[in-house]
Write a protein that holds these residues in place. Structure first.
Motif, short mmCIF file in Angstrom:
data_model
loop_
_atom_site.label_atom_id
_atom_site.label_comp_id
_atom_site.label_asym_id
_atom_site.label_seq_id
_atom_site.Cartn_x
_atom_site.Cartn_y
_atom_site.Cartn_z
N ILE A 168 0.77 -1.48 -0.36
CA ILE A 168 0.02 -0.20 0.12
C ILE A 168 1.00 1.52 0.11
O ILE A 168 1.33 1.35 1.09
N ILE A 169 0.65 2.13 -1.02
CA ILE A 169 1.56 3.40 -1.01
C ILE A 169 0.90 4.67 -0.50
O ILE A 169 -0.09 5.16 -0.74
N GLY A 170 1.12 5.05 0.57
CA GLY A 170 -0.11 5.84 1.30
C GLY A 170 -0.53 5.25 2.34
O GLY A 170 -1.50 4.59 1.94
N ILE A 171 0.11 5.26 4.08
CA ILE A 171 -1.23 4.89 5.32
C ILE A 171 -1.94 6.04 5.64
O ILE A 171 -2.40 5.46 6.64
N GLY A 172 -2.12 6.71 4.71
CA GLY A 172 -3.33 7.61 5.55
C GLY A 172 -4.65 6.78 6.30
O GLY A 172 -4.91 6.19 6.18
N ASN A 173 -5.27 7.76 6.20
CA ASN A 173 -7.12 7.99 5.85
C ASN A 173 -7.69 6.10 5.74
O ASN A 173 -7.46 5.53 6.23
N MET A 174 -7.84 6.27 4.17
CA MET A 174 -7.84 5.28 3.52
C MET A 174 -6.96 4.17 3.02
O MET A 174 -7.18 3.26 2.81
N GLY A 175 -5.87 4.35 2.99
CA GLY A 175 -4.67 3.66 2.95
C GLY A 175 -5.14 2.43 4.42
O GLY A 175 -4.48 1.21 3.85
N SER A 176 -4.90 3.12 5.95
CA SER A 176 -4.97 2.34 6.45
C SER A 176 -6.45 1.29 6.93
O SER A 176 -6.17 0.50 7.07
N GLY A 177 -6.71 2.01 6.57
CA GLY A 177 -8.14 1.15 6.51
C GLY A 177 -8.00 -0.12 5.58
O GLY A 177 -9.00 -0.88 5.63
N HIS A 178 -7.17 0.20 4.00
CA HIS A 178 -7.21 -1.67 3.68
C HIS A 178 -5.98 -1.92 4.10
O HIS A 178 -6.81 -3.37 3.90
N ALA A 179 -5.43 -1.02 4.83
CA ALA A 179 -4.49 -2.56 6.02
C ALA A 179 -5.38 -3.54 6.21
O ALA A 179 -4.80 -4.63 6.76
N ASN A 180 -5.90 -2.91 7.24
CA ASN A 180 -6.63 -3.24 8.36
C ASN A 180 -7.73 -4.65 7.45
O ASN A 180 -7.72 -5.31 8.21
N LEU A 181 -8.01 -3.94 6.65
CA LEU A 181 -8.99 -5.54 5.82
C LEU A 181 -8.38 -6.27 5.51
O LEU A 181 -8.51 -7.95 5.71
N LEU A 182 -7.60 -6.21 4.60
CA LEU A 182 -6.54 -7.24 4.37
C LEU A 182 -5.40 -8.10 5.72
O LEU A 182 -5.59 -9.11 5.77
N GLN A 183 -5.20 -7.21 6.54
CA GLN A 183 -4.65 -8.00 7.83
C GLN A 183 -6.03 -9.11 8.13
O GLN A 183 -5.61 -9.87 8.96
N ALA A 184 -6.77 -7.91 8.64
CA ALA A 184 -8.28 -9.22 9.17
C ALA A 184 -7.97 -10.01 8.64
O ALA A 184 -9.44 -11.00 9.00
N GLY A 185 -7.35 -10.87 7.35
CA GLY A 185 -7.92 -12.09 6.72
C GLY A 185 -9.38 -11.42 5.94
O GLY A 185 -10.40 -13.11 5.22
N LYS A 186 -9.87 -10.49 5.49
CA LYS A 186 -11.07 -10.41 4.87
C LYS A 186 -11.20 -10.17 3.44
O LYS A 186 -12.31 -10.53 2.88
N ILE A 187 -9.69 -10.57 2.59
CA ILE A 187 -9.72 -10.74 0.81
C ILE A 187 -9.07 -12.10 1.25
O ILE A 187 -8.33 -12.61 1.07
N LYS A 188 -9.66 -13.01 0.57
CA LYS A 188 -9.62 -14.38 0.17
C LYS A 188 -8.30 -14.57 -1.28
O LYS A 188 -8.77 -13.52 -1.39
N ASP A 189 -7.44 -15.42 -0.13
CA ASP A 189 -6.19 -14.95 -1.40
C ASP A 189 -5.37 -14.60 -1.36
O ASP A 189 -4.43 -13.35 -2.79
N ALA A 190 -5.44 -13.24 -0.73
CA ALA A 190 -4.53 -11.99 -0.51
C ALA A 190 -4.01 -11.93 1.00
O ALA A 190 -4.60 -11.99 1.85
N VAL A 191 -2.48 -11.46 0.46
CA VAL A 191 -2.01 -10.84 1.30
C VAL A 191 -1.24 -9.62 1.75
O VAL A 191 -1.00 -9.07 0.71
N LEU A 192 -1.40 -8.84 2.87
CA LEU A 192 -0.56 -7.81 2.94
C LEU A 192 0.62 -8.23 3.01
O LEU A 192 1.37 -8.58 4.50
N THR A 193 1.69 -7.16 2.77
CA THR A 193 3.17 -7.76 2.39
C THR A 193 4.04 -6.55 3.28
O THR A 193 5.50 -7.00 3.53
#
Length: 388
Positions: free
Chosen positions: A8-33
């Motif tokens: 993720i490029i930019g972890i402010g308001n929206m970027g951190s929200g996407h990070a939390n979705l990925l970290q929580a395992g909400k997206i199948k076959d995806a991982v935040l690295t």
């Protein structure tokens, strides 16, 4: 690959929200690295909250690390195209936050680069995942509503106080955001406006009021009138200083009218087309027979998680993108035309002179004398479970 590795490029308001979705395992076959951000405070937040994720200061270092296959661009608006272009050049799949950019000229360059890259390109138009708007698009494309005659969208439930505008030095400035409500709050509606009815305006006349009831330099109250090739017309009204606000979309066609409001869809369907009725009617005050239908709820909207899952499936399994990145230029074209119409005080034909728009925007950036004090930048995650 079995899993898509996101950076993720930019972890402010929206970027951190996407990070939390990925970290929580909400997206199948995806991982935040990996993530990156130029603000040290945001990198500190990432190290504390994103366990096992590598943190970088800039996107080049993150991409060159070899840890990611795809990037989510969640930077300030002006940087969306440049970061996407850089990522495509390094073989990345790219998902950008809305808006696609600030002005059409830079977005066109991004689209051309994406096309040459052979990589997947998406935009976070999460409202395309909303079953209400998907149903509207289906009813229109199938001919149930007949030929479109008029659209009318009042979207004023964007209430933003002065405290909101004071929370960042970049907010509501020509140099920081490139606009106000049209570029920040309304990209979803401007996209849906053309996506659901399947056509773009041919010309626009807009009246953008700058800093109405707020100490800002950009537009926060807009009334626009659009015309279409088939003779249809449209009105788009938005504001950030009305309380309570309204969100009501009306689409009228030859076979009736559809209204979306308060999360519900109502279809007033004519028994026969208005055109056919008018041909045979001989009564001075006759009118077509109309039936009222409450369209059943289509289920919850997966919103941002839905877009992320769709993009992941497109990369890994060849699924069709719900929101191709190239289509980000359409809604932006409409907002640019509204700005240009206001600046020139007249009608703007679409497509418009992109160099003229860029010059007018740069003129406002250069002439800006707007100064404000802002609180410190924060990295508070966005709540991606809401409607917009």
């Amino acid at each position: 690959m079995s899993k898509l590795r996101y950076g993720i490029i930019g972890i402010g308001n929206m970027g951190s929200g996407h990070a939390n979705l990925l970290q929580a395992g909400k997206i199948k076959d995806a991982v935040l690295t990996a993530v990156c951000d130029g603000f040290e405070s945001k990198r500190d937040w990432a190290r504390e909250h994103l366990q096992g994720v590598s943190v970088f200061e800039d996107s080049t270092a993150m991409i060159d690390s070899g840890l990611v296959d795809a990037v989510i661009v969640a930077t300030p608006h002006y940087d969306h195209p440049s970061e996407a272009i850089k990522a495509f050049g390094k073989g990345m799949h790219v998902l950008i936050e809305k808006p696609a950019g600030v002005y059409v000229k830079q977005v066109r360059e991004m689209n051309e680069t994406a096309a040459k890259s052979g990589k997947k390109f998406g935009i976070v138009y999460n409202q395309r995942m909303n079953p209400l708007y998907q149903k509207l698009r289906e009813l229109i494309s199938s001919g149930e509503l007949g030929e479109i005659r008029r659209t009318n969208w009042i979207i004023t439930n964007w209430y933003r106080s002065q405290a909101y505008y004071d929370s960042g030095t970049w907010r509501a400035t020509w140099g920081g955001e490139g606009g106000g409500v049209l570029i920040n709050q309304c990209p979803h509606q401007l996209d849906l406006w053309q996506w659901t009815i399947g056509m773009m305006p041919t010309r626009i006349r807009a009246f953008c009021q700058m800093g109405k009831h707020r100490d800002i330099e950009v537009e926060n109250d807009v009334t626009a009138y659009a015309e279409y090739e088939n003779g249809a017309t449209g009105v788009f009204i938005t504001a950030t200083s009305e309380a309570p606000g309204t969100n009501r979309l009306e689409v009228s066609g030859d076979r009736g009218k559809i209204v979306i409001e308060d999360g519900k869809m109502t279809f007033w369907r004519l028994r026969e087309s208005e055109t056919e009725f008018n041909k045979r009617n001989t009564s001075s005050f006759g009118s077509p027979e109309v039936w009222k239908f409450e369209i059943p709820a289509q289920g919850p909207s997966p919103e941002h998680a839905g877009i992320l899952q769709n993009f992941t499936d497109a990369v890994l399994h060849g699924a069709q993108l719900v929101a191709p990145g190239e289509e980000g230029i359409d809604g932006l074209t409409i907002s640019n035309a509204m700005h240009l119409s206001t600046w020139l005080d007249g009608w703007v034909d679409l497509p418009f002179d992109e160099n003229l728009h860029e010059a007018e925007l740069n003129k406002r950036i250069a002439e800006s004398s707007f100064q404000k004090q802002a609180s410190a930048e924060t990295a508070k995650p966005a709540d991606l479970s809401g409607t917009f």
